[in-house]
Enzyme design. Sequence first.
Site, PDB file in Angstrom:
ATOM      1  N   CYS A 111       0.820  -1.232   0.000  1.00 32.51           N
ATOM      2  CA  CYS A 111       0.000   0.000   0.000  1.00 32.51           C
ATOM      3  C   CYS A 111       0.843   1.267   0.000  1.00 32.51           C
ATOM      4  O   CYS A 111       0.317   2.345  -0.262  1.00 32.51           O
ATOM      5  CB  CYS A 111      -0.925   0.004   1.198  1.00 32.51           C
ATOM      6  SG  CYS A 111      -1.944  -1.455   1.270  1.00 32.51           S
ATOM      7  N   HIS A 246      -3.216   7.170   2.544  1.00 38.17           N
ATOM      8  CA  HIS A 246      -3.676   5.873   2.052  1.00 38.17           C
ATOM      9  C   HIS A 246      -5.045   5.572   2.679  1.00 38.17           C
ATOM     10  O   HIS A 246      -5.232   5.721   3.892  1.00 38.17           O
ATOM     11  CB  HIS A 246      -2.641   4.807   2.429  1.00 38.17           C
ATOM     12  CG  HIS A 246      -3.122   3.411   2.225  1.00 38.17           C
ATOM     13  ND1 HIS A 246      -3.734   3.005   1.050  1.00 38.17           N
ATOM     14  CD2 HIS A 246      -3.097   2.319   3.039  1.00 38.17           C
ATOM     15  CE1 HIS A 246      -4.058   1.723   1.156  1.00 38.17           C
ATOM     16  NE2 HIS A 246      -3.691   1.293   2.348  1.00 38.17           N
ATOM     17  N   ASN A 276     -10.201  -0.301   0.351  1.00 37.18           N
ATOM     18  CA  ASN A 276      -8.746  -0.188   0.271  1.00 37.18           C
ATOM     19  C   ASN A 276      -8.259  -0.818  -1.040  1.00 37.18           C
ATOM     20  O   ASN A 276      -8.284  -2.040  -1.181  1.00 37.18           O
ATOM     21  CB  ASN A 276      -8.141  -0.890   1.488  1.00 37.18           C
ATOM     22  CG  ASN A 276      -6.627  -0.862   1.501  1.00 37.18           C
ATOM     23  OD1 ASN A 276      -5.989  -0.509   0.526  1.00 37.18           O
ATOM     24  ND2 ASN A 276      -6.044  -1.253   2.625  1.00 37.18           N
TER      25      ASN A 276
HETATM   26  N1  ACO Z   1     -17.765  -8.695  10.732  1.00 33.03           N
HETATM   27  C1  ACO Z   1     -18.182  -8.943  11.994  1.00 33.03           C
HETATM   28  N2  ACO Z   1     -17.327  -9.220  12.985  1.00 33.03           N
HETATM   29  C2  ACO Z   1     -16.025  -9.260  12.685  1.00 33.03           C
HETATM   30  C3  ACO Z   1     -15.529  -9.018  11.391  1.00 33.03           C
HETATM   31  C4  ACO Z   1     -16.464  -8.730  10.403  1.00 33.03           C
HETATM   32  N3  ACO Z   1     -16.108  -8.475   9.118  1.00 33.03           N
HETATM   33  N4  ACO Z   1     -14.190  -9.122  11.406  1.00 33.03           N
HETATM   34  C5  ACO Z   1     -13.844  -9.415  12.666  1.00 33.03           C
HETATM   35  N5  ACO Z   1     -14.947  -9.502  13.436  1.00 33.03           N
HETATM   36  C6  ACO Z   1     -15.046  -9.805  14.867  1.00 33.03           C
HETATM   37  C7  ACO Z   1     -13.811 -10.512  15.395  1.00 33.03           C
HETATM   38  O1  ACO Z   1     -13.899 -11.907  15.178  1.00 33.03           O
HETATM   39  C8  ACO Z   1     -13.896 -10.147  16.865  1.00 33.03           C
HETATM   40  O2  ACO Z   1     -14.841 -11.003  17.469  1.00 33.03           O
HETATM   41  P1  ACO Z   1     -14.596 -11.524  18.987  1.00 33.03           P
HETATM   42  O3  ACO Z   1     -14.565 -10.283  19.841  1.00 33.03           O
HETATM   43  O4  ACO Z   1     -15.786 -12.406  19.226  1.00 33.03           O
HETATM   44  O5  ACO Z   1     -13.291 -12.243  18.945  1.00 33.03           O
HETATM   45  C9  ACO Z   1     -14.475  -8.735  16.860  1.00 33.03           C
HETATM   46  O6  ACO Z   1     -15.110  -8.584  15.584  1.00 33.03           O
HETATM   47  C10 ACO Z   1     -13.445  -7.658  17.028  1.00 33.03           C
HETATM   48  O7  ACO Z   1     -12.351  -7.936  16.150  1.00 33.03           O
HETATM   49  P2  ACO Z   1     -11.127  -6.966  16.034  1.00 33.03           P
HETATM   50  O8  ACO Z   1     -10.129  -7.562  15.109  1.00 33.03           O
HETATM   51  O9  ACO Z   1     -10.676  -6.612  17.434  1.00 33.03           O
HETATM   52  O10 ACO Z   1     -11.816  -5.680  15.391  1.00 33.03           O
HETATM   53  P3  ACO Z   1     -11.198  -4.263  15.119  1.00 33.03           P
HETATM   54  O11 ACO Z   1     -12.004  -3.230  15.803  1.00 33.03           O
HETATM   55  O12 ACO Z   1      -9.717  -4.265  15.349  1.00 33.03           O
HETATM   56  O13 ACO Z   1     -11.485  -4.100  13.576  1.00 33.03           O
HETATM   57  C11 ACO Z   1     -10.248  -4.198  11.522  1.00 33.03           C
HETATM   58  C12 ACO Z   1     -10.891  -4.995  12.651  1.00 33.03           C
HETATM   59  C13 ACO Z   1     -11.349  -3.441  10.815  1.00 33.03           C
HETATM   60  C14 ACO Z   1      -9.584  -5.173  10.564  1.00 33.03           C
HETATM   61  C15 ACO Z   1      -9.228  -3.209  12.112  1.00 33.03           C
HETATM   62  O14 ACO Z   1      -8.333  -3.868  12.985  1.00 33.03           O
HETATM   63  C16 ACO Z   1      -8.427  -2.533  11.039  1.00 33.03           C
HETATM   64  O15 ACO Z   1      -8.961  -1.834  10.217  1.00 33.03           O
HETATM   65  N6  ACO Z   1      -7.116  -2.703  11.060  1.00 33.03           N
HETATM   66  C17 ACO Z   1      -6.255  -2.110  10.069  1.00 33.03           C
HETATM   67  C18 ACO Z   1      -6.264  -3.027   8.917  1.00 33.03           C
HETATM   68  C19 ACO Z   1      -5.836  -2.359   7.674  1.00 33.03           C
HETATM   69  O16 ACO Z   1      -6.168  -1.214   7.425  1.00 33.03           O
HETATM   70  N7  ACO Z   1      -5.127  -3.118   6.880  1.00 33.03           N
HETATM   71  C20 ACO Z   1      -4.663  -2.675   5.657  1.00 33.03           C
HETATM   72  C21 ACO Z   1      -3.631  -1.600   5.847  1.00 33.03           C
HETATM   73  S1  ACO Z   1      -2.207  -1.856   4.970  1.00 33.03           S
HETATM   74  C22 ACO Z   1      -2.703  -2.149   3.490  1.00 33.03           C
HETATM   75  O17 ACO Z   1      -3.482  -1.360   3.033  1.00 33.03           O
HETATM   76  C23 ACO Z   1      -2.287  -3.375   2.806  1.00 33.03           C
END
Ligand code: ACO
Length: 319
Positions: A111, A246, A276
């Site tokens: 990215c 980004h 993204n």
């Molecule tokens: N729908 C519903 N529930 C979900 C989903 C979904 N799509 N995905 C995860 N969950 C659940 C998990 O299983 C977890 O459940 P649990 O509490 O029973 O274990 C709960 O939701 C919370 O999960 P987290 O991973 O803690 O959620 P978070 O608030 O961190 O959000 C996310 C997840 C959106 C992926 C976030 O961490 C994020 O955006 N991180 C950055 C990722 C990113 O931007 N990556 C790309 C950047 S670099 C590049 O662009 C290549």
Amino acid sequence: MIGKVYGTGSYVPPHVMDNDDLSRMVDTSDEWIRERTGISRRHIAKAETTSYMAGEAAWKAVEQSRIAPAEIDLILVATSSSETIFPCTACEVQKRIGAVNAAGYDLNAACTGFVHAFNTAQAYISAGIYRTVLVVGAESMSNMIDWSDRGTCILFGDGAGAVLLRGEEGGKAFMAAHSDGEKSQALTSLSRHRRDWEKETDGASYVRMDGQGVFKFAVRKVPEIIEEVLDQAHMELDEVDYFVLHQANRRIIEAVAKRLNTDLSRFPMNLEEYANTSAATIPILLDEMNEKELLQRGQKVLMAGFGAGLTWGACLFEW
Ligand code: ACO
């Protein structure tokens, strides 16, 4: 000598997949996705390839610039999801737009790729090596995603964006780039062509991610690198017109703005529509801003990218 933007272009596939479509594929909901990411829809390539999308975006940037394709000296394509390892996507773009005198190669820093490619172009231009450089970010993330993994499949989309730079006297671009290979496992996609000799298969491989780890990294490192380029330029935050980040997650951008104590209105966003698109997010956003006439000559734009590697980079330049 500095590379000035003479043209921008973008292409996204017409096929749209919204959050409700995804909720029929994995255990998720429109509410969860919008609340955690800010994403509502993404455009998904059906027949389009990465090089096709790159070529479409490039062609629009060239048309807008009114520079003849034969005057382009170099084509740089940032991608990690091309349909071919070789030939490089840059050569496909060259063929498509008829840039017969251009050299070309691809650059992969996930990215962060577009920012690296843009900075590479600026370095060539300021060194007097090339005058006219086409910089493209293009991705088919949908081919790299495990569509049964709700932790990743909700985040990504496909598309391409392009910027045509031409060297002009005066001005300077301020750049910074970093990587941290120790944290490589936070975000990975293994080569599809790696043979597993034990299982005797050519294993498919998908994006795997420590979402919270990537989130924390971005929120810490992006403000740092923004301050770093501002220090280089002896400029204050208030002097920047737009922070073009980004487009990974609305909450990341909000947290960066908050850490910098800067108004969120200076951080344009379009991730609600496109999600993204990795190396393509920044040039797609620049093209949208350009089309809406938000960008005027002389305005200060600070771009910052971050992603797998881990890598992060920034550039402060005058439009
Ligand atoms: N729908 C519903 N529930 C979900 C989903 C979904 N799509 N995905 C995860 N969950 C659940 C998990 O299983 C977890 O459940 P649990 O509490 O029973 O274990 C709960 O939701 C919370 O999960 P987290 O991973 O803690 O959620 P978070 O608030 O961190 O959000 C996310 C997840 C959106 C992926 C976030 O961490 C994020 O955006 N991180 C950055 C990722 C990113 O931007 N990556 C790309 C950047 S670099 C590049 O662009 C290549």
